[in-house]
Scaffold this motif. Structure first.
Motif, PDB file in Angstrom:
ATOM      1  N   MET A  65      45.477  25.566  47.209  1.00 56.53           N
ATOM      2  CA  MET A  65      46.471  24.498  47.351  1.00 56.53           C
ATOM      3  C   MET A  65      45.861  23.198  47.870  1.00 56.53           C
ATOM      4  O   MET A  65      46.467  22.133  47.740  1.00 56.53           O
ATOM      5  N   GLY A  66      44.655  23.299  48.457  1.00 60.72           N
ATOM      6  CA  GLY A  66      44.008  22.131  49.027  1.00 60.72           C
ATOM      7  C   GLY A  66      44.170  22.105  50.530  1.00 60.72           C
ATOM      8  O   GLY A  66      45.297  22.190  51.044  1.00 60.72           O
ATOM      9  N   VAL A  67      43.052  22.028  51.252  1.00 63.12           N
ATOM     10  CA  VAL A  67      43.092  22.048  52.709  1.00 63.12           C
ATOM     11  C   VAL A  67      43.858  20.845  53.246  1.00 63.12           C
ATOM     12  O   VAL A  67      44.621  20.949  54.214  1.00 63.12           O
ATOM     13  N   ASP A  68      43.681  19.675  52.621  1.00 59.20           N
ATOM     14  CA  ASP A  68      44.395  18.480  53.078  1.00 59.20           C
ATOM     15  C   ASP A  68      45.899  18.654  52.919  1.00 59.20           C
ATOM     16  O   ASP A  68      46.675  18.229  53.776  1.00 59.20           O
ATOM     17  N   THR A  69      46.298  19.296  51.815  1.00 59.60           N
ATOM     18  CA  THR A  69      47.726  19.556  51.598  1.00 59.60           C
ATOM     19  C   THR A  69      48.271  20.482  52.670  1.00 59.60           C
ATOM     20  O   THR A  69      49.366  20.270  53.205  1.00 59.60           O
ATOM     21  N   LEU A  70      47.497  21.514  53.010  1.00 56.88           N
ATOM     22  CA  LEU A  70      47.921  22.431  54.061  1.00 56.88           C
ATOM     23  C   LEU A  70      48.057  21.704  55.387  1.00 56.88           C
ATOM     24  O   LEU A  70      49.042  21.898  56.113  1.00 56.88           O
ATOM     25  N   ALA A  71      47.081  20.871  55.720  1.00 58.27           N
ATOM     26  CA  ALA A  71      47.133  20.125  56.981  1.00 58.27           C
ATOM     27  C   ALA A  71      48.380  19.240  57.034  1.00 58.27           C
ATOM     28  O   ALA A  71      49.043  19.149  58.078  1.00 58.27           O
ATOM     29  N   ASP A  72      48.702  18.600  55.920  1.00 65.68           N
ATOM     30  CA  ASP A  72      49.897  17.749  55.864  1.00 65.68           C
ATOM     31  C   ASP A  72      51.168  18.573  56.037  1.00 65.68           C
ATOM     32  O   ASP A  72      52.098  18.162  56.741  1.00 65.68           O
ATOM     33  N   LEU A  73      51.213  19.744  55.394  1.00 63.98           N
ATOM     34  CA  LEU A  73      52.395  20.605  55.500  1.00 63.98           C
ATOM     35  C   LEU A  73      52.584  21.106  56.933  1.00 63.98           C
ATOM     36  O   LEU A  73      53.715  21.168  57.431  1.00 63.98           O
ATOM     37  N   ILE A  74      51.476  21.463  57.577  1.00 63.39           N
ATOM     38  CA  ILE A  74      51.557  21.915  58.963  1.00 63.39           C
ATOM     39  C   ILE A  74      52.081  20.787  59.847  1.00 63.39           C
ATOM     40  O   ILE A  74      52.937  20.997  60.716  1.00 63.39           O
ATOM     41  N   LYS A  75      51.576  19.592  59.618  1.00 64.23           N
ATOM     42  CA  LYS A  75      52.010  18.442  60.417  1.00 64.23           C
ATOM     43  C   LYS A  75      53.483  18.156  60.190  1.00 64.23           C
ATOM     44  O   LYS A  75      54.232  17.858  61.129  1.00 64.23           O
ATOM     45  N   GLN A  76      53.942  18.277  58.925  1.00 60.82           N
ATOM     46  CA  GLN A  76      55.343  18.006  58.608  1.00 60.82           C
ATOM     47  C   GLN A  76      56.261  19.074  59.199  1.00 60.82           C
ATOM     48  O   GLN A  76      57.325  18.770  59.748  1.00 60.82           O
ATOM     49  N   ASN A  77      55.862  20.342  59.072  1.00 60.19           N
ATOM     50  CA  ASN A  77      56.740  21.436  59.475  1.00 60.19           C
ATOM     51  C   ASN A  77      56.698  21.719  60.979  1.00 60.19           C
ATOM     52  O   ASN A  77      57.700  22.150  61.558  1.00 60.19           O
ATOM     53  N   ILE A  78      55.533  21.525  61.594  1.00 64.15           N
ATOM     54  CA  ILE A  78      55.377  21.856  63.013  1.00 64.15           C
ATOM     55  C   ILE A  78      55.396  20.616  63.891  1.00 64.15           C
ATOM     56  O   ILE A  78      55.876  20.641  65.019  1.00 64.15           O
ATOM     57  N   GLY A  79      54.888  19.513  63.350  1.00 64.85           N
ATOM     58  CA  GLY A  79      54.882  18.264  64.091  1.00 64.85           C
ATOM     59  C   GLY A  79      53.975  18.298  65.291  1.00 64.85           C
ATOM     60  O   GLY A  79      52.948  18.975  65.315  1.00 64.85           O
ATOM     61  N   ASP A  80      54.373  17.581  66.342  1.00 66.60           N
ATOM     62  CA  ASP A  80      53.544  17.480  67.540  1.00 66.60           C
ATOM     63  C   ASP A  80      53.643  18.708  68.429  1.00 66.60           C
ATOM     64  O   ASP A  80      52.915  18.818  69.416  1.00 66.60           O
ATOM     65  N   GLU A  81      54.559  19.626  68.116  1.00 67.74           N
ATOM     66  CA  GLU A  81      54.737  20.808  68.960  1.00 67.74           C
ATOM     67  C   GLU A  81      53.525  21.735  68.904  1.00 67.74           C
ATOM     68  O   GLU A  81      53.219  22.444  69.868  1.00 67.74           O
ATOM     69  N   GLY A  82      52.844  21.750  67.760  1.00 64.01           N
ATOM     70  CA  GLY A  82      51.709  22.644  67.598  1.00 64.01           C
ATOM     71  C   GLY A  82      52.167  24.081  67.420  1.00 64.01           C
ATOM     72  O   GLY A  82      53.358  24.398  67.447  1.00 64.01           O
ATOM     73  N   LEU A  83      51.210  24.968  67.235  1.00 60.65           N
ATOM     74  CA  LEU A  83      51.513  26.384  67.056  1.00 60.65           C
ATOM     75  C   LEU A  83      51.804  27.037  68.395  1.00 60.65           C
ATOM     76  O   LEU A  83      51.197  26.714  69.406  1.00 60.65           O
ATOM     77  N   ASP A  84      52.728  27.964  68.391  1.00 58.77           N
ATOM     78  CA  ASP A  84      53.020  28.791  69.549  1.00 58.77           C
ATOM     79  C   ASP A  84      52.348  30.133  69.343  1.00 58.77           C
ATOM     80  O   ASP A  84      52.109  30.548  68.205  1.00 58.77           O
ATOM     81  N   GLN A  85      52.036  30.856  70.449  1.00 52.87           N
ATOM     82  CA  GLN A  85      51.350  32.137  70.306  1.00 52.87           C
ATOM     83  C   GLN A  85      52.187  33.173  69.575  1.00 52.87           C
ATOM     84  O   GLN A  85      51.675  34.190  69.115  1.00 52.87           O
ATOM     85  N   PHE A  86      53.501  32.919  69.442  1.00 53.90           N
ATOM     86  CA  PHE A  86      54.368  33.856  68.742  1.00 53.90           C
ATOM     87  C   PHE A  86      54.573  33.478  67.274  1.00 53.90           C
ATOM     88  O   PHE A  86      55.274  34.168  66.541  1.00 53.90           O
ATOM     89  N   ASP A  87      53.970  32.355  66.833  1.00 53.93           N
ATOM     90  CA  ASP A  87      54.123  31.920  65.451  1.00 53.93           C
ATOM     91  C   ASP A  87      53.249  32.720  64.497  1.00 53.93           C
ATOM     92  O   ASP A  87      53.528  32.776  63.298  1.00 53.93           O
TER      93      ASP A  87
END
Length: 258
Positions: A19-41
């Motif tokens: 899918m493209g690493v840049d696309t993944l990074a953008d999707l993570i930023k859009q879906n998670i935002g500034d909250e970042g990943l939680d240990q339960f994610d």
């Protein structure tokens, strides 16, 4: 297995590469935002107990996956520590002290882990350490976007360390330049109890394109994963891993509460 055979193995399905690493990074930023990943994610492989030799890994089905062998790309790893002042019981609260880097404890007693009496043999049960050391491996398996957490507990902790050193010493390879195979084997300790031995081996070396994608994934996930609170098999629910705010580093070990 020769180097040529390793290079000609079937391609590993790195979904982020498709899918493209840049696309993944953008999707993570859009879906998670500034909250970042939680240990339960992230999914977590729960270690077997006793004579059992299978991990249990969350799946989309009602029943978890039960696997004895896994292959994947390690995108991040760290040594962590957890200490419970009283014997852990499910739902009994968070660890008394934890360390996300294996060096600096947060909680009670906190401070330099190497100087802490709870990190010494003899401080825990059966002459072991009261503070448990765990090697955490975040592994992306074939066809998956996010890593799964594998906790290699103290009885096996030398195994991944030796494997990672051998990768560098014998093949000049980084942990995220290969597909790693991990297999559980039944074994018995010198003390006579049954446990699952964790064996590590090199499945194959990634292609240059795959290496670039894997290193990019380490860049995407690594910074966030390094700051996550410790989640191990002694803390199976969100309620049991509340962050530790207290830091106490006594100069006199006699001040440490037992």
């Amino acid at each position: 297995m020769t180097k040529d055979k390793l290079a000609k193995s079937e391609p590993f399905a790195i979904k982020a590469l498709e899918m493209g690493v840049d696309t993944l990074a953008d999707l993570i930023k859009q879906n998670i935002g500034d909250e970042g990943l939680d240990q339960f994610d992230l999914s977590r492989a729960v270690n077997p107990q006793g004579e059992n030799v299978e991990w249990k890994i969350e799946s989309l089905d009602e029943e978890p996956e039960k696997l004895r062998e896994v292959e994947g790309i390690i995108v991040f790893h760290r040594k962590v520590r957890t200490y419970y002042q009283t014997e852990y019981k499910k739902g009994g609260g968070p660890p008394t002290c934890t360390s996300t880097d294996g060096k600096n404890g947060v909680g009670n007693p906190g401070g330099d882990c190497e100087l802490c009496p709870f990190s010494k043999f003899g401080s825990g049960k059966n002459e072991g350490k009261a503070c448990k050391e765990t090697k955490q491996l975040y592994i992306i398996r074939s066809g998956e976007l996010f890593p799964t957490l594998f906790n290699v507990t103290s009885v096996n902790i030398r195994k991944p360390n030796k494997y990672l050193i051998d990768l560098l010493s014998k093949r000049s390879l980084a942990f995220n330049e290969v597909i790693t195979k991990i297999r559980l084997e039944p074994d018995t300790s010198s003390g006579g109890y049954d446990y699952a031995r964790t064996d590590f081996s090199l499945s194959r070396v990634l292609t240059d394109e795959e290496k670039a994608a894997a290193k990019a994934l380490t860049g995407i996930f690594g910074k966030n994963l390094s700051t996550l609170p410790v989640l191990d098999d002694d803390a199976p629910t969100q309620e049991t891993v509340a962050p530790q705010e207290q830091t106490f580093a006594p100069d006199n070990p006699e001040e440490i509460p037992y």
